[in-house]
Design a protein around this motif. Sequence first.
Motif, PDB file in Angstrom:
ATOM      1  N   ALA A 121       0.830  -1.198   0.000  1.00 17.26           N
ATOM      2  CA  ALA A 121       0.000   0.000   0.000  1.00 17.26           C
ATOM      3  C   ALA A 121       0.867   1.251   0.000  1.00 17.26           C
ATOM      4  O   ALA A 121       1.903   1.304   0.669  1.00 17.26           O
ATOM      5  N   ASP A 122       0.436   2.252  -0.759  1.00 18.03           N
ATOM      6  CA  ASP A 122       1.082   3.562  -0.787  1.00 18.03           C
ATOM      7  C   ASP A 122       0.023   4.629  -0.554  1.00 18.03           C
ATOM      8  O   ASP A 122      -0.962   4.695  -1.299  1.00 18.03           O
ATOM      9  N   PHE A 123       0.228   5.445   0.477  1.00 17.68           N
ATOM     10  CA  PHE A 123      -0.701   6.533   0.785  1.00 17.68           C
ATOM     11  C   PHE A 123       0.139   7.769   1.069  1.00 17.68           C
ATOM     12  O   PHE A 123       0.638   7.967   2.177  1.00 17.68           O
ATOM     13  N   LEU A 124       0.345   8.592   0.041  1.00 13.05           N
ATOM     14  CA  LEU A 124       1.216   9.755   0.151  1.00 13.05           C
ATOM     15  C   LEU A 124       0.470  11.026  -0.241  1.00 13.05           C
ATOM     16  O   LEU A 124      -0.139  11.088  -1.314  1.00 13.05           O
ATOM     17  N   SER A 156       3.418   2.188   3.004  1.00 11.44           N
ATOM     18  CA  SER A 156       4.190   3.424   2.957  1.00 11.44           C
ATOM     19  C   SER A 156       3.205   4.585   3.074  1.00 11.44           C
ATOM     20  O   SER A 156       2.289   4.718   2.254  1.00 11.44           O
ATOM     21  N   VAL A 157       3.388   5.422   4.114  1.00  5.78           N
ATOM     22  CA  VAL A 157       2.426   6.492   4.355  1.00  5.78           C
ATOM     23  C   VAL A 157       3.168   7.749   4.788  1.00  5.78           C
ATOM     24  O   VAL A 157       4.146   7.694   5.530  1.00  5.78           O
ATOM     25  N   GLY A 158       2.742   8.899   4.276  1.00  5.15           N
ATOM     26  CA  GLY A 158       3.389  10.140   4.687  1.00  5.15           C
ATOM     27  C   GLY A 158       3.001  11.320   3.827  1.00  5.15           C
ATOM     28  O   GLY A 158       2.018  11.289   3.086  1.00  5.15           O
ATOM     29  N   ALA A 164      -1.132  12.159  -3.636  1.00  2.00           N
ATOM     30  CA  ALA A 164      -0.221  11.914  -4.746  1.00  2.00           C
ATOM     31  C   ALA A 164      -0.221  10.443  -5.126  1.00  2.00           C
ATOM     32  O   ALA A 164      -0.150  10.096  -6.310  1.00  2.00           O
ATOM     33  N   LEU A 165      -0.288   9.563  -4.125  1.00  2.62           N
ATOM     34  CA  LEU A 165      -0.373   8.127  -4.351  1.00  2.62           C
ATOM     35  C   LEU A 165      -1.397   7.536  -3.393  1.00  2.62           C
ATOM     36  O   LEU A 165      -1.346   7.780  -2.182  1.00  2.62           O
ATOM     37  N   HIS A 166      -2.321   6.788  -3.932  1.00  2.00           N
ATOM     38  CA  HIS A 166      -3.277   6.036  -3.110  1.00  2.00           C
ATOM     39  C   HIS A 166      -3.566   4.749  -3.861  1.00  2.00           C
ATOM     40  O   HIS A 166      -4.470   4.680  -4.678  1.00  2.00           O
ATOM     41  N   ALA A 192      -6.623   4.093  -6.424  1.00  2.00           N
ATOM     42  CA  ALA A 192      -7.782   4.835  -5.935  1.00  2.00           C
ATOM     43  C   ALA A 192      -7.838   6.257  -6.461  1.00  2.00           C
ATOM     44  O   ALA A 192      -8.684   7.038  -6.026  1.00  2.00           O
ATOM     45  N   SER A 193      -6.961   6.624  -7.392  1.00  2.00           N
ATOM     46  CA  SER A 193      -7.113   7.900  -8.089  1.00  2.00           C
ATOM     47  C   SER A 193      -8.007   7.730  -9.315  1.00  2.00           C
ATOM     48  O   SER A 193      -8.247   8.679 -10.055  1.00  2.00           O
ATOM     49  N   ARG A 194      -8.493   6.525  -9.533  1.00  2.00           N
ATOM     50  CA  ARG A 194      -9.373   6.236 -10.656  1.00  2.00           C
ATOM     51  C   ARG A 194     -10.657   5.603 -10.115  1.00  2.00           C
ATOM     52  O   ARG A 194     -10.652   5.028  -9.030  1.00  2.00           O
TER      53      ARG A 194
END
Length: 339
Positions: free
Chosen positions: A162-165, A231-233, A247-249, A264-266
């Motif tokens: 997972a990426d949540f930035l 990765s989160v920040g 920026a990234l989800h 999740a940007s789409r």
Amino acid sequence: MSDTLGVLLLGFAGLGPDQDHQQDMYLPAFSTHDGFEVVAVAGDDAAGRTTAERLAGKLGLPAPAADLATALADPAVDVVSVCVSPERRADAVIAALRAGKHVLADKPLALTAADAARVAAVAAETGLVCLPAHHQRFHPMIGAARGAVAAGKVGLPWNVQADFLVAGGTPSPAGELANFAVYPIDVVLALTGQRVRRVFARLSTHWSDGGADDHALLFLDHDNGLTSTISVGRTRELADTPPAGLALHRYRVSGSHGVLDIDASRPAVVLRRAEASSHTWHGAGTVDRLLDELRAAIAAGRPSAPSAADAVHIAEIVDAARTSAASGTPVELSQEGSR
């Protein structure tokens, strides 16, 4: 129960110095939802009462109550949307539940697992709905992915990445682990249904002036051999992302029979210009869907999903991540945990 539930907006604070999720997120969603009507506003401190007085005039509502007990005693109030300062949030939620009101609580529900557990115990005792605002799980792409995983489309899941930035915006003085981690952790738990048993974490500060962490890397061991990496920040501003925008989800679920990639940007209409890009959505947003769950849980007399108990487990993970980052060693969670 009336078809329309009366809502008290309580508090206007967040983890960041310029956060006001009450006015930016919840008020607009409540105002357009057929199942709710904002009937009162209140603050639990001097700054909150000043904001409440101004907002009451703007909305044409009665003057805010002089104290919290009076505000919670209002018979027109069925639901309390709690956005008081995080250090007082658990007590405010418990007071609302004790007053017989259902609760929507801004994230995090509490700053520690111990305080979150106090809330969950009162929610279970009263039988009232206490919905933590982990609204990212209601993203349509996440919902579709949950259905695909549950249907066995990737076989038995063995890993989630997972990426949540977030790009730009004001860094949280509490650090972005405390500020943002609840969202991707909640999504991973919702996707897999597997509790976390072991946490190894690294916190880092790359650009925030205050010294608090602006990036966290979490390595989680779940039940049944599942692992996840989150990765989160928060990064500096990016040219193609609105200030404080995602920026990234994204998530990648790897299983015994396939891999599921979730961005999740789409779906969205993307407009790219020289100075920036923007995403335009069609249909209900995640906070609107969060309120759908709140209304449905109240109507059915059932716990919400996510529940206060779910928020306890997430708080346990965040607490363990903080401990692991300080010690440099993995942290085992209780085998019993919160249910």
